[in-house]
Design an enzyme around this catalytic site. Structure first.
Site, PDB file in Angstrom:
ATOM      1  N   ASP A 306     -32.301 -42.121  38.679  1.00  0.00           N
ATOM      2  CA  ASP A 306     -32.798 -40.966  37.955  1.00  0.00           C
ATOM      3  C   ASP A 306     -33.129 -41.404  36.525  1.00  0.00           C
ATOM      4  OD1 ASP A 306     -32.856 -37.767  37.919  1.00  0.00           O
ATOM      5  OD2 ASP A 306     -31.980 -38.474  36.012  1.00  0.00           O
ATOM      6  N   ASN A 314     -40.858 -35.384  28.235  1.00  0.00           N
ATOM      7  CA  ASN A 314     -41.914 -34.387  28.440  1.00  0.00           C
ATOM      8  C   ASN A 314     -42.042 -33.470  27.232  1.00  0.00           C
ATOM      9  OD1 ASN A 314     -42.978 -35.089  30.946  1.00  0.00           O
ATOM     10  ND2 ASN A 314     -41.429 -33.918  32.073  1.00  0.00           N
ATOM     11  N   ASP A 323     -45.897 -38.197  33.021  1.00  0.00           N
ATOM     12  CA  ASP A 323     -46.513 -38.701  34.263  1.00  0.00           C
ATOM     13  C   ASP A 323     -46.675 -40.212  34.209  1.00  0.00           C
ATOM     14  OD1 ASP A 323     -46.618 -36.138  35.167  1.00  0.00           O
ATOM     15  OD2 ASP A 323     -48.774 -35.851  34.744  1.00  0.00           O
ATOM     16  N   GLU A 349     -37.793 -36.517  38.683  1.00  0.00           N
ATOM     17  CA  GLU A 349     -37.712 -37.860  38.117  1.00  0.00           C
ATOM     18  C   GLU A 349     -36.747 -38.751  38.906  1.00  0.00           C
ATOM     19  OE1 GLU A 349     -34.845 -35.241  35.741  1.00  0.00           O
ATOM     20  OE2 GLU A 349     -36.761 -35.061  36.775  1.00  0.00           O
TER      21      GLU A 349
END
Length: 439
Positions: A306, A314, A323, A349
């Site tokens: 993770d 973000n 992204d 993620e």
């Protein structure tokens, strides 16, 4: 269906035509040759002895009545009436093979046991004009009671007499009956006539036959049906071949279409199992691979990673940067795995690695290697360089074990790595046994 109807129409037409031909055969008038009619024959004469011509005389020539009376013994005592069937050429007679029966109305008065009906057939292979007896003879003997009323004689009843066969001593094929070139027809008395009086009256003598013989009609019908059957079979074969070719073209087209559909299906399958953003397997693709691994019952190790503080990336650098982080991490991990390992985006993620038949400590070392590679992969963004780390959880799914249970234990190990400060690898603590083999 149209082919069946066409064949049915042809069959019905053939039956109707056959019945019409048979009915026509029955309705056709009979072929007749009345020898007693004026001008029917080229000549006729009474048979008599050259030594005693008065022994045979006409009673009424117009009505064919004559009598025979031999008062003395003669070596040859003919008593009869002969019809000449040939014309100017005495060797060329009439074809009586076209006739089947001869109807005769003859009145006889006298003591003779038999009345003979005979027909001469001139065969140029052995018959000679100078010897009238050399024309093959066919005859039948009738008793007086046989002719008490008009009689119908089948021409097949006439046979070649034994005396003629012995006299000429010809090969067997020359002794067979045949009336294709009949030159004379005679009615006479084949017995000793000395001192007897015989009176005969020929009221009618008619040859009957068919214009077209039944055998020929039946043969023509049979040939017609065979021809029709051949045409139907040929037509059916041609239509079957056309149908086969059409179906083959359809099958070829269907094969091409099936191939195209398989390609499209493979594309759809890939689209359904590939994560559009990162290009690795999505959750569905991972689940299918895990099912295959579990079915193989060889055991596997699971590694869940993770990305640390991904929400912060973000929020600070924007979703485009997020992204790019996902794509970069996916590329780094994929570049450090074996071809037999399965890797994909588990969700958000999170990524999942499945190593079939690998020991859990080997998987932990792999996870540590990947952790270092991720930490070294700084990503440039509009707001500057972005440092990225990841946490890892490792668990073992032994042979025959539950994959779902191993996922829960790997997820629990991941949370311990997060709680312990992130950017670290944690192994499952509830199952420390090793897989027996390494692939």
């Amino acid at each position: 269906m149209r082919h069946d109807l066409s064949n049915t129409h042809l069959l019905i037409g053939g039956i109707v035509l056959t019945l019409a031909v048979l009915a026509g055969q029955e309705l056709l008038p009979t072929r007749k040759l009345e020898l007693t009619a004026p001008g029917a024959v080229s000549n006729l004469f009474l048979q008599t002895s050259s030594d005693n011509q008065a022994a045979v005389q006409w009673i009424d020539a117009e009505h064919f009545r004559w009598k025979c009376h031999y008062t003395g013994f003669d070596k040859y005592q003919p008593c009869g009436l002969t019809f000449i069937l040939s014309g100017d050429d005495p060797a060329r007679g009439r074809d009586l093979g076209r006739f089947d029966t001869l109807e005769m109305d003859l009145r006889y008065k006298g003591p003779s046991s038999y009345i003979r009906l005979s027909i001469r057939n001139f065969d140029p292979r052995f018959s000679k004009l100078e010897d009238a007896n050399s024309a093959r003879m066919h005859s039948v003997n009738l008793r007086p009671r046989d002719i008490e009323k008009p009689v119908s004689i089948e021409l097949s009843e006439l046979t070649v007499p034994e005396w003629w066969i012995q006299q000429f001593n010809l090969s067997r094929e020359y002794n067979r009956p045949g009336l294709q070139n009949a030159t004379a027809l005679t009615i006479d008395l084949p017995s000793d006539l000395t001192g007897q009086v015989h009176e005969l009256e020929l009221r009618s003598l008619v040859l009957n036959g068919e214009w077209i013989s039944r055998d020929r009609v039946y043969l023509a019908i049979l040939c017609g049906w065979l021809l029709g059957a051949t045409l139907m079979v040929t037509r059916g074969w041609s239509q079957l071949r056309q149908s086969h070719n059409r179906q083959q073209r359809e099958i070829d087209a269907l094969t091409v279409r099936t191939s195209q559909l398989r390609i499209e299906q493979e594309k759809l399958r890939r689209l359904a199992t590939i994560d559009e953003l990162t290009g690795v397997l999505n959750r569905r693709g991972l689940e299918q691979s895990l099912e295959d691994f579990e079915a193989a019952a060889q055991g596997m190790t699971l590694v869940i990673l993770d990305i640390d503080h991904f929400k912060h990336v973000n929020d600070r650098h924007g979703h485009d940067c997020g992204d790019e982080v996902l794509r970069r991490i996916a590329a780094v991990v994929a570049g450090n795995l074996r071809a037999s390992d399965v890797f994909g985006r588990w969700g958000g993620e999170e990524f999942l690695i499945a190593c079939q038949g690998t020991r859990i400590r080997d998987a932990a070392r792999l996870a540590e290697k990947l952790r270092e590679r991720v930490q070294q992969s700084n990503i440039d963004s509009a707001g500057g360089r972005v440092a990225v780390t990841a946490s890892f959880g490792v668990a073992l799914a032994p042979p025959g074990g539950s994959t779902a249970d191993a996922l829960k234990r790997a997820d629990a190990a991941l949370y311990r790595a997060k709680d312990a400060g992130r950017n670290r690898v944690e192994m499952d603590r509830t199952l420390q046994s090793e897989a027996p083999t390494t692939v």
